[in-house]
Enzyme design. Structure first.
Site, PDB file in Angstrom:
ATOM      1  N   HIS A 179      48.296  42.196  16.752  1.00 40.69           N
ATOM      2  CA  HIS A 179      47.134  42.342  15.878  1.00 40.69           C
ATOM      3  C   HIS A 179      46.177  43.426  16.368  1.00 40.69           C
ATOM      4  O   HIS A 179      45.940  43.550  17.577  1.00 40.69           O
ATOM      5  CB  HIS A 179      46.375  41.017  15.779  1.00 40.69           C
ATOM      6  CG  HIS A 179      47.144  39.937  15.102  1.00 40.69           C
ATOM      7  ND1 HIS A 179      46.661  38.648  14.957  1.00 40.69           N
ATOM      8  CD2 HIS A 179      48.373  39.939  14.503  1.00 40.69           C
ATOM      9  CE1 HIS A 179      47.564  37.910  14.310  1.00 40.69           C
ATOM     10  NE2 HIS A 179      48.605  38.672  14.035  1.00 40.69           N
ATOM     11  N   ASP A 195      39.320  31.145 -12.873  1.00 48.64           N
ATOM     12  CA  ASP A 195      38.947  31.203 -14.295  1.00 48.64           C
ATOM     13  C   ASP A 195      39.877  32.120 -15.086  1.00 48.64           C
ATOM     14  O   ASP A 195      40.093  31.902 -16.278  1.00 48.64           O
ATOM     15  CB  ASP A 195      37.497  31.683 -14.443  1.00 48.64           C
ATOM     16  CG  ASP A 195      36.501  30.624 -13.987  1.00 48.64           C
ATOM     17  OD1 ASP A 195      36.886  29.443 -13.942  1.00 48.64           O
ATOM     18  OD2 ASP A 195      35.359  30.978 -13.663  1.00 48.64           O
ATOM     19  N   ASP A 248      43.541  35.589   0.792  1.00 46.09           N
ATOM     20  CA  ASP A 248      44.320  34.603   1.539  1.00 46.09           C
ATOM     21  C   ASP A 248      45.621  35.260   1.997  1.00 46.09           C
ATOM     22  O   ASP A 248      46.395  35.758   1.175  1.00 46.09           O
ATOM     23  CB  ASP A 248      44.601  33.410   0.605  1.00 46.09           C
ATOM     24  CG  ASP A 248      45.125  32.192   1.355  1.00 46.09           C
ATOM     25  OD1 ASP A 248      45.286  32.268   2.580  1.00 46.09           O
ATOM     26  OD2 ASP A 248      45.370  31.168   0.685  1.00 46.09           O
ATOM     27  N   ASP A 307      43.089  34.686  11.153  1.00 43.32           N
ATOM     28  CA  ASP A 307      44.438  35.092  10.754  1.00 43.32           C
ATOM     29  C   ASP A 307      44.778  34.675   9.335  1.00 43.32           C
ATOM     30  O   ASP A 307      45.616  35.303   8.686  1.00 43.32           O
ATOM     31  CB  ASP A 307      45.472  34.492  11.718  1.00 43.32           C
ATOM     32  CG  ASP A 307      45.469  35.199  13.066  1.00 43.32           C
ATOM     33  OD1 ASP A 307      44.946  36.325  13.124  1.00 43.32           O
ATOM     34  OD2 ASP A 307      45.969  34.624  14.047  1.00 43.32           O
ATOM     35  N   GLU A 308      44.137  33.622   8.846  1.00 48.82           N
ATOM     36  CA  GLU A 308      44.497  33.093   7.523  1.00 48.82           C
ATOM     37  C   GLU A 308      43.830  33.850   6.383  1.00 48.82           C
ATOM     38  O   GLU A 308      44.402  33.990   5.306  1.00 48.82           O
ATOM     39  CB  GLU A 308      44.127  31.610   7.427  1.00 48.82           C
ATOM     40  CG  GLU A 308      44.540  30.956   6.117  1.00 48.82           C
ATOM     41  CD  GLU A 308      46.044  30.980   5.877  1.00 48.82           C
ATOM     42  OE1 GLU A 308      46.444  31.173   4.714  1.00 48.82           O
ATOM     43  OE2 GLU A 308      46.829  30.814   6.846  1.00 48.82           O
ATOM     44  N   ASP A 310      34.286  28.948 -12.034  1.00 50.58           N
ATOM     45  CA  ASP A 310      33.011  28.427 -12.535  1.00 50.58           C
ATOM     46  C   ASP A 310      33.203  27.095 -13.247  1.00 50.58           C
ATOM     47  O   ASP A 310      32.261  26.310 -13.358  1.00 50.58           O
ATOM     48  CB  ASP A 310      32.370  29.428 -13.520  1.00 50.58           C
ATOM     49  CG  ASP A 310      31.895  30.690 -12.816  1.00 50.58           C
ATOM     50  OD1 ASP A 310      31.265  30.565 -11.753  1.00 50.58           O
ATOM     51  OD2 ASP A 310      32.159  31.798 -13.320  1.00 50.58           O
ATOM     52  N   CYS A 333      39.773  35.698  16.880  1.00 50.52           N
ATOM     53  CA  CYS A 333      40.894  35.033  16.197  1.00 50.52           C
ATOM     54  C   CYS A 333      40.494  33.663  15.649  1.00 50.52           C
ATOM     55  O   CYS A 333      41.040  33.211  14.639  1.00 50.52           O
ATOM     56  CB  CYS A 333      42.068  34.832  17.150  1.00 50.52           C
ATOM     57  SG  CYS A 333      42.629  36.333  17.963  1.00 50.52           S
ATOM     58  N   ASP A 360      43.023  43.374  16.264  1.00 55.27           N
ATOM     59  CA  ASP A 360      41.811  42.847  16.906  1.00 55.27           C
ATOM     60  C   ASP A 360      42.027  42.509  18.381  1.00 55.27           C
ATOM     61  O   ASP A 360      41.093  42.074  19.068  1.00 55.27           O
ATOM     62  CB  ASP A 360      41.244  41.642  16.138  1.00 55.27           C
ATOM     63  CG  ASP A 360      42.116  40.389  16.196  1.00 55.27           C
ATOM     64  OD1 ASP A 360      43.253  40.465  16.709  1.00 55.27           O
ATOM     65  OD2 ASP A 360      41.659  39.328  15.701  1.00 55.27           O
ATOM     66  N   PHE A 416      45.715  38.123   9.227  1.00 51.23           N
ATOM     67  CA  PHE A 416      44.624  39.070   8.985  1.00 51.23           C
ATOM     68  C   PHE A 416      43.773  39.369  10.225  1.00 51.23           C
ATOM     69  O   PHE A 416      42.797  40.110  10.127  1.00 51.23           O
ATOM     70  CB  PHE A 416      43.783  38.606   7.800  1.00 51.23           C
ATOM     71  CG  PHE A 416      44.462  38.850   6.470  1.00 51.23           C
ATOM     72  CD1 PHE A 416      45.605  39.636   6.377  1.00 51.23           C
ATOM     73  CD2 PHE A 416      43.964  38.285   5.313  1.00 51.23           C
ATOM     74  CE1 PHE A 416      46.240  39.865   5.162  1.00 51.23           C
ATOM     75  CE2 PHE A 416      44.585  38.509   4.073  1.00 51.23           C
ATOM     76  CZ  PHE A 416      45.727  39.295   4.001  1.00 51.23           C
TER      77      PHE A 416
END
Length: 661
Positions: free
Chosen positions: A470, A162, A369, A350-351, A154, A643, A472, A407
């Site tokens: 993966h 923060d 991440d 993927d990231e 913020d 992807c 997916d 990911f």
């Protein structure tokens, strides 16, 4: 747990004590009992309630006198805060066998209020007088306050999140924190001799930070009073009503941290200035740090992210045109990430993974991440982290990552019920080797984090048979308006061979399939069906997918009617598999609108028979299929539509604290 408060009574002099509103004070009468005494009675001023703890066989006499019995305990509570010192009195009178009064013991009590309160009922507001404040319980009837990790940014110009700042830089930051009230009331003379101390256990101190809102002349000041390097804080102006504290989480649940943190307020008797003090009362509250929650394909899409690649033969401009057409149909926001920001890394799925955190008073999205760390390495931190958009990451020690840390290898099912157990937020799916096998695996740091969130019980499926590895690449979920509200789609070599044999029987054996990872090779249906090596590869792939099919049916409570087989062929490179043509389950799901890799299948009657079969399977569910050309921009580089895109979705309406893990 509050210490038991005991006051020694005496007949030679009056006893004086301080008690806390509503708490029990035990009167020790052993030393005050005169010789020859046989019974006693207790009288007190109106604000004092006297409780006699005794065995069922022990009864008072008709004149309310109690026999002297070592098993009888006298307990008093005071129900009103004192206005002056010693304004509550307790009198114990002792009698001999003849009923004559032998002696009297007096106790003068000053009652103060010390109460630590949080949003126990999860209503979004702090209410006082809660019971069992030191307990945190799950479920719709549970109780206990919730804490957010303050992982957004913020504060303009702040370097990181923060939670990394030891001060409050903007009022918006307070919205991400949970309120804790410390109420202290009573005669000011008492608080000159007694201290009120707010404290946190050493094991919890590095997970939280607490700010005291101190009223200033123009606006409040927020003083950091507890946290990683501060275990206790003495309240300066005790006895003057409510003190407001803001609590922020610094750490998500993880291995070795359940997510529970406690705070206590203690009233200490301080006989002289340098003494550490003795606690006569402690009030404790417990928070649970809100978990990071993933959103399945069945949740409404809010924003699609894609990376623009303009240079070279693998430019994705044609892909972007197809994607924009899909997003117009789906009425969904598109965010295009520039090639400069992504450093020419197109694999945004993927990231990172979009999720969210929620407390009764506040919710915001949080991007996770991955430790993959290629061109998009800094993108989430630099471009997504911001006001009310949080950031979290986990890095394995030694930086030893594999393709399974990306990911695209992380998914979550829609809500399911399995053998009577409900998973109202679905179950996380992680691609892994077979349970007993060695091989590439998602790093322990990431898996530990996912398991520790508790509310989406992870399930490890078998994906290591794939070159990229993966989940997916062989499964996805699409919404449906019947049955469980979704279907599981599985890539299926068997379904593809069945379709091609059907077309061959209809006389279309010469129709060609566009294949290859390198270029534009074509093979006819006849050639594909005659290729024994390819058939052998796909028997192996089908066995791998069937292993997952059985696991998913068991662990997600699915039946065959909940699964749709999407025709797909694979080819082995060494011992691992790649999609032979664009992998249709690797699709983008935006409500009922699906962005599916265009398979360039055999044309029958002027139509791609693979596209036609997928439409026949999915359109009866109310789904709309848009086939997007990703052949040279993604497929030949070992990925497809899913992807190369990422979706931020609407959080669940279901509150995670109603889960019973």
């Amino acid at each position: 747990m509050a210490p038991r408060q005991v006051v020694q009574m005496s007949t030679s002099h009056a006893a004086h004590g301080v008690c806390v509103l509503g708490t029990e004070v035990f009167l020790d009468t052993r030393r005050s009992t005169p010789r020859g005494a046989a019974s006693f009675d207790v009288h007190a001023t109106p604000a004092v309630t006297v409780h006699m703890i005794h065995s069922p066989a022990t009864k008072p006499t008709a004149d309310s006198r109690w026999p002297l019995d070592p098993d009888i305990e006298v307990v008093v509570t005071v129900g009103v805060t004192s206005r002056t010192v010693d304004d509550n009195q307790v009198k114990i009178s002792y009698y001999n066998r003849e009923g004559n009064e032998l002696a009297v013991a007096w106790l003068y009590l000053t009652c103060v209020e010390v109460s630590l309160d949080v949003d126990l009922s999860r209503s979004g507001r702090v209410k006082s007088k809660g019971k069992d404040k030191a307990k945190w319980t799950w479920g719709p009837d549970g109780q206990g306050a919730v804490l957010l990790v303050n992982c957004d940014r913020d504060s303009p110009g702040a370097g990181g999140t923060d939670s990394g700042q030891v001060d409050v830089r903007t009022p918006a930051d307070l919205q991400d924190m949970s309120v804790m009230l410390l109420r202290t009331q009573g005669p000011s003379a008492i608080f000159a001799e007694y201290q009120v101390v707010l404290h946190v256990p050493e094991t919890d101190a590095d997970k939280v930070r607490v700010f005291h809102a101190i009223r200033g002349d123009s606006h409040p000041r927020y003083k950091p009073v507890l946290g990683p390097d501060k275990l206790s804080y003495v309240l300066d102006r005790a006895g003057h009503g409510d003190s407001t504290f803001y609590v922020e989480g610094l750490a998500f649940p993880d291995r070795g941290f359940s997510g529970l943190v406690s705070f206590s307020a203690s009233l200490l008797e301080v006989p002289h200035k340098d003494s550490p003090g003795t606690p006569i009362f402690t009030d404790t509250v417990v928070f649970r740090v809100a978990p990071w929650i993933m959103t399945p394909n069945t949740q409404q899409p809010l924003e699609v992210f894609v990376c623009s690649i303009k240079q070279g033969s693998d430019s994705n401009e044609a892909f972007m045109e197809g994607l924009r057409a899909l997003l117009r149909k789906a009425s969904c926001k598109l965010t295009v990430c520039s090639e400069q920001d992504t450093r020419s890394d197109r694999w945004i799925q993927d990231e990172l993974e979009f999720g969210y955190v929620e407390a009764p008073h506040k919710s915001f999205p949080v991007v996770f991440d991955s430790p993959r760390n290629r061109g998009l390495k800094d993108f989430a931190f630099k471009k997504i982290l911001g006001p009310d958009f949080g950031y979290v990451t986990r890095e394995p020690p030694g930086k030893s990552v594999t393709s399974l840390d990306s990911f695209g290898n992380l998914d979550v099912s829609p809500p399911v019920t399995v053998r009577g157990k409900e998973y109202p937020l679905g179950r996380i799916l992680i691609g892994s080797p077979l349970p007993w096998a060695s091989g590439r695996r998602m790093s322990k740091a990431v898996r530990d984090f996912l398991y520790a969130q508790q509310v989406q019980a992870p399930l490890e499926v078998y994906s290591e048979w794939l070159t990229v590895g993966h989940v997916d690449e062989f499964l996805t979920f699409v919404p449906a308006f019947d049955r469980k509200g979704f279907r599981l789609l599985l890539a299926s070599p068997n379904a593809c061979y069945q379709l091609f044999r059907e077309k061959q029987r209809q006389g279309h054996g010469e129709a060609t399939q566009f294949i290859g990872m390198k270029g534009n090779e074509k093979k006819s249906i006849d050639e594909i069906l005659a290729d024994e090596s390819l058939r052998s590869d796909n028997r192996h792939v089908q066995r791998c997918i069937d292993w997952n099919r059985d696991l998913l049916k068991q662990e997600l409570g699915l039946s065959e009617q909940d699964i749709i087989d999407i025709p797909q062929l694979f080819v082995l490179t060494g011992s691992r598999a790649d999609a032979l043509f664009p992998d249709m389950v690797n699709m983008l799901v935006l409500g009922r609108h699906l962005g599916i890799p265009k398979p360039f299948g055999p044309a029958v009657g002027g139509r791609c028979c693979l596209e036609q079969r997928v439409r026949e399977l999915l359109e009866p569910l109310g789904l709309s299929c848009t086939f997007i050309d990703d052949f040279f921009s993604y497929h030949v580089l070992a990925g497809d539509v899913h992807c190369g895109t990422n979706v931020r979705r609407k959080p669940f309406a279901f509150k995670w604290w109603h889960v019973v893990p």
